[in-house]
Design a protein around this motif. Structure first.
Motif, mmCIF file in Angstrom:
data_model
loop_
_atom_site.group_PDB
_atom_site.id
_atom_site.type_symbol
_atom_site.label_atom_id
_atom_site.label_comp_id
_atom_site.label_asym_id
_atom_site.label_seq_id
_atom_site.Cartn_x
_atom_site.Cartn_y
_atom_site.Cartn_z
ATOM 1 N N ASP A 94 0.966 -1.817 -0.020
ATOM 2 C CA ASP A 94 -0.212 -0.292 -0.050
ATOM 3 C C ASP A 94 0.277 1.235 -0.324
ATOM 4 O O ASP A 94 2.538 0.987 0.557
ATOM 5 N N TRP A 95 0.888 2.625 0.258
ATOM 6 C CA TRP A 95 1.563 3.931 -0.538
ATOM 7 C C TRP A 95 1.456 3.345 1.148
ATOM 8 O O TRP A 95 2.894 4.076 0.916
ATOM 9 N N ALA A 96 1.476 3.697 2.269
ATOM 10 C CA ALA A 96 2.685 3.870 3.813
ATOM 11 C C ALA A 96 3.437 2.824 3.392
ATOM 12 O O ALA A 96 5.153 3.565 2.937
ATOM 13 N N GLY A 97 3.880 1.675 2.841
ATOM 14 C CA GLY A 97 4.816 0.665 2.426
ATOM 15 C C GLY A 97 5.613 1.090 1.545
ATOM 16 O O GLY A 97 6.992 1.669 1.648
ATOM 17 N N ALA A 98 5.149 1.704 0.394
ATOM 18 C CA ALA A 98 5.665 2.225 -0.694
ATOM 19 C C ALA A 98 6.635 3.643 0.019
ATOM 20 O O ALA A 98 7.441 3.436 -0.592
ATOM 21 N N ALA A 99 5.942 4.380 0.806
ATOM 22 C CA ALA A 99 6.520 5.131 0.936
ATOM 23 C C ALA A 99 7.652 5.099 0.817
ATOM 24 O O ALA A 99 9.134 5.694 1.058
ATOM 25 N N GLU A 100 7.479 4.175 2.274
ATOM 26 C CA GLU A 100 8.924 3.820 3.066
ATOM 27 C C GLU A 100 9.786 3.226 2.086
ATOM 28 O O GLU A 100 11.121 3.297 2.462
#
Length: 391
Positions: A94-100
């Motif tokens: 998801d976006w949170a994982g992609a951002a990290e």
């Protein structure tokens, strides 16, 4: 020793594993930059196999192994295309994982001097969000573009499921992309991902007619050529890509995303060629770099001799449903020793059948893709035994 591999019809065939891996032969093999083409490998993520998660949980990532794989790609002179489709963006990440992932990989790229481009999308907007507007889409893109630019990476404006759902016609695409291109700090890569990779993207650019969609796409580029470094085309249609790249403004590159026809598209013709941003270059990294180095010397036939034999493997990995190609990519990373397990975020290791994976192993082994063929054989034998295939 031979392995007994299962076929789709339920029969077993024997395979004698290769004894030696592929070995680069060019004098410039290693981390020396590639010169004739700009080449990105879209990279997969390595799941944390000890995380107590379900397919619906946020992705649990093994950061050490994930970053080590990116260093592997950089060590061969390849660029890394980060947080894109190959990294299970929207299919477990998801976006949170992609951002990290973007933050960590961009920092690693700075540390080792590696080239990196990162995906900018709208996956903060989930399927649970109702009545999403193009203004919401634009704001989501802006948030991600800011993060990528602040990380120091090049931005890849990815196709958006939310925009495909919210747009009422071509003008909505022109407005959203025009706004983003005007405010981008550096030239970006525009990404056109076809519905074979993501069915939710059918009708992108305002039409299911690819000829009409192409005209809108070209209009967006023509309006802001100084803000478009290149386009990444993933339509699995070589003729369409060649026609499209010939119509690009001067200085705008075409990065092929065609995992069926990449050797001929990268080699090019008298009127031009494609650069590359490919998921298949994740498992092909060292071999792909060696092939492009031959092209750097003007040896087009040598390039084709090396890369053409990889196409059957790529076509098998990317067979329909194409979006599940990531399973084969991660499977090969496990067999090659880049990770200690065959586990994927979202449980996607179950997305391909045992006969499919057996053929992946057979084709990859014939190409010499495994640095340690004995390790790959042992791991394949373990998988087969686990699934009840007698050895």
């Amino acid at each position: 020793m031979t392995l007994r591999l299962p076929a789709p019809d339920g029969t077993l065939r024997t395979h004698e594993p290769r004894a030696e891996p592929f070995a680069p032969t060019t004098r410039t093999a290693g981390s020396a930059p590639l010169t004739s083409r700009t080449v990105f490998s879209a990279a997969h993520v390595v799941a944390d196999p000890f995380a107590d998660v379900t397919p619906d949980s946020p992705a649990a990532v093994d950061w050490d192994a994930t970053l080590a794989f990116r260093r592997h790609l950089w060590s061969h002179g390849l660029g890394v295309a980060e947080a894109m489709d190959t990294a299970q963006r929207g299919m477990g990440l998801d976006w949170a994982g992609a951002a990290e992932l973007i933050r960590r990989s961009a920092a690693e790229a700075r540390a080792v001097g590696g080239r990196i481009a990162c995906g900018v999308g709208t996956d903060q907007l989930t399927a649970k969000d109702t009545a999403v507007t193009t203004a919401d889409v634009r704001a989501a893109y802006e948030e991600q573009l800011t993060l990528v630019e602040e990380s120091g990476a090049q931005a890849v404006l990815m196709a958006s499921r939310a925009l495909a759902a919210a747009a009422t016609g071509p003008e909505d695409y022109q407005e959203v992309y025009g706004h983003l291109l005007r405010q981008s700090a550096e030239p970006v890569i525009l990404h056109w991902l076809g519905p074979m990779f993501d069915p939710a993207l059918d009708g992108y650019w305002g039409s299911s007619d690819l000829d009409a969609a192409t005209e809108v796409f070209l209009e967006v580029i023509a309006a802001h050529p100084d803000k478009v470094d290149g386009i990444k085309v993933s339509l699995l249609d070589a003729g369409r890509e060649i026609e499209l790249r010939r119509r690009l403004p001067q200085g705008v590159r075409c990065y092929t995303g065609d995992d069926f026809h990449y050797p001929e598209l990268i080699a090019g013709d008298a009127k031009g060629f494609s650069h590359a941003l490919l998921g298949i270059f994740d498992p092909l990294g060292p071999l792909a770099a060696e092939a492009v180095r031959l092209l750097d010397t003007g040896d087009t036939s040598g390039f084709r001799r090396l890369l053409d034999p990889t196409v059957p493997l790529s076509r098998h990995l990317f067979q329909a449903p194409t979006r599940y190609y990531k399973t084969g990519v991660v499977f090969l990373a496990w067999l090659a020793g880049h990770q200690s397990h065959f586990t994927m975020v979202g449980g996607l290791q179950s997305a391909r059948s045992l006969p499919h994976l057996a053929r992946v192993y057979e084709l990859a082994d014939a190409l010499g893709l495994f640095p340690d063929p004995a390790l790959a054989e042992a791991r394949m034998r373990t998988l087969l035994t686990l699934h009840g295939v007698p050895q």
